[in-house]
Design a protein around this motif. Structure first.
Motif: not given
Length: 391
Positions: A176-191, A210-216
């Motif tokens: 639902p909402g088609t979240p990008p992979l960067g959202a998952l990576v950010e969630a793991v690192l934040s949690a 873009e969110a994943l790129f910024e994390l990389f």
């Protein structure tokens, strides 16, 4: 009675799934499972070889085959006299398929790095690829499910988590909402601020959000190791493969990332001898190794897979495919050797493996002092490069 054994071939996703099967089958007695691969004809040959070897080693065990070869080469694998049965790829993590109690406990990792399969299947139609036949449509774990998996592995002492799948960058497209992979990576690192290292398996560069790129580019706990599902260095061949990126797309991505994080190490999959490939196309494939600064190269000699469009295209002679693959491997080896040599004298934080070596954040392999406990992080300053290992 012999304990159950799961023999894993092929990708990191298979490794993650094999860990779960080991947990499910812990009380199943004398059984051997071959978790097979069918990405190339060589992978199928290795699957057959593993089946025969396992039967010789365990003549009285039940020998079950699952994985992609059990789907794509079902009739041929089932006809092997060594095989007692097949489990569908889609059912291999379902305890009911194995007649074991529900639910199965999450597995305790048997490796120093924990592989978590966040996605499975593929919705793309690359003309050379048979894997969608074996894995089905793309489907994603939810963020909550991934976080539970990560927490379990951290509780068991994991120092590094690897997020893997068939087409990891398509994660979230079916949620639902088609979240990008960067959202998952950010969630793991934040949690999990206590998680020392998070690593990504092979990614489709054109789908890096873009969110994943910024994390990389900026997150130290996300390892500086980007492995691209590149496949070729010439645009016409990429078009005939039905890849969605161009040569320029890949170069721009790497240049942009290295401008932000100079220590990132680039890996890539490259296919040698794709149908219709000319000498000019091969030269472009060779040159992409330098243009992307590929130091972790997976070279695949093309082999036709059943039911794929590429199998019906004009084929390159086997001898030419073999020679071109050797040239690609040699070019990667030369660049990798120079890169490893540049790391001599640099202090690296290495995660120790059970074989006396370990991996730096950039995935350089390092020979460790004798007695280094597996699963520990240790700072090492290599003094030399010998036999492809920093020592």
């Amino acid at each position: 009675m012999n304990a159950p054994e799961v023999i894993s071939l092929g990708c990191r996703l298979n490794i993650a799934e094999s860990e779960r099967m080991k947990a499910m089958l812990a009380d199943s007695g004398d059984v051997v499972v071959i978790n097979s691969c069918a990405v190339t004809s060589e992978a199928v040959r290795q699957t057959r070889q593993a089946i025969r070897r396992a039967r010789r080693a365990r003549p009285y065990a039940r020998l079950i085959v699952t994985g992609c070869a059990a789907e794509i080469e079902r009739d041929a694998i089932a006809a092997m006299p060594e095989v007692d049965g097949l489990i569908a790829n889609a059912a291999k993590l379902d305890p009911r398929a194995w007649n074991v109690p529900l639910p199965a406990a999450p597995p305790a990792p048997t490796r120093t790095r924990s592989f978590i399969a966040v996605q499975n299947g593929c919705d793309h139609a690359c003309t050379f690829c048979v894997i969608p036949q074996g894995r089905g449509a793309s489907r994603s774990m939810t963020i909550a499910e991934v976080l539970r998996e990560v927490e379990h592995h951290l509780d068991l002492g994991a120092q590094e988590v690897v997020l893997t799948g068939v087409d990891v960058t398509s994660w979230g497209h079916d949620l639902p909402g088609t979240p990008p992979l960067g959202a998952l990576v950010e969630a793991v690192l934040s949690a999990f601020p206590q998680l020392p290292r998070l690593r990504m398996s092979s990614l489709d560069g054109v789908e890096i959000d873009e969110a994943l790129f910024e994390l990389f580019a900026s997150e130290e706990r996300l390892m500086p190791h980007l492995h691209l599902s590149m496949q070729h260095g010439h645009d016409l061949i990429l078009k005939r493969m039905k890849r969605r990126h161009s040569r320029a797309d890949a170069i721009a991505l790497v240049q942009r990332l290295k401008a932000r994080r100079a220590d990132v190490a680039i890996g890539a999959d490259l296919i040698a001898g794709f149908p219709t490939e000319t000498a000019e196309h091969h030269t472009a494939n060779l040159s992409i190794i330098g243009d992307l600064d590929i130091v972790h190269g997976h070279i695949f000699p093309y082999s036709p897979r059943p039911g794929t469009p590429a199998a019906r295209m004009p084929q390159v002679e086997h001898a030419a495919i073999k020679a071109r693959a050797a040239q690609l491997r040699s070019a990667v080896a030369a660049r990798r050797g120079a890169w490893l040599q540049s790391l001599v004298g640099e202090t690296l934080t290495v995660l120790a493996e059970r074989d006396g070596t370990g991996y730096a954040p950039n995935y350089a392999r390092v020979d460790l002092p004798e007695g280094t406990p597996a699963g520990t992080l240790i700072d090492i300053t290599p003094a030399a490069l010998e036999g492809g290992l920093l020592r």
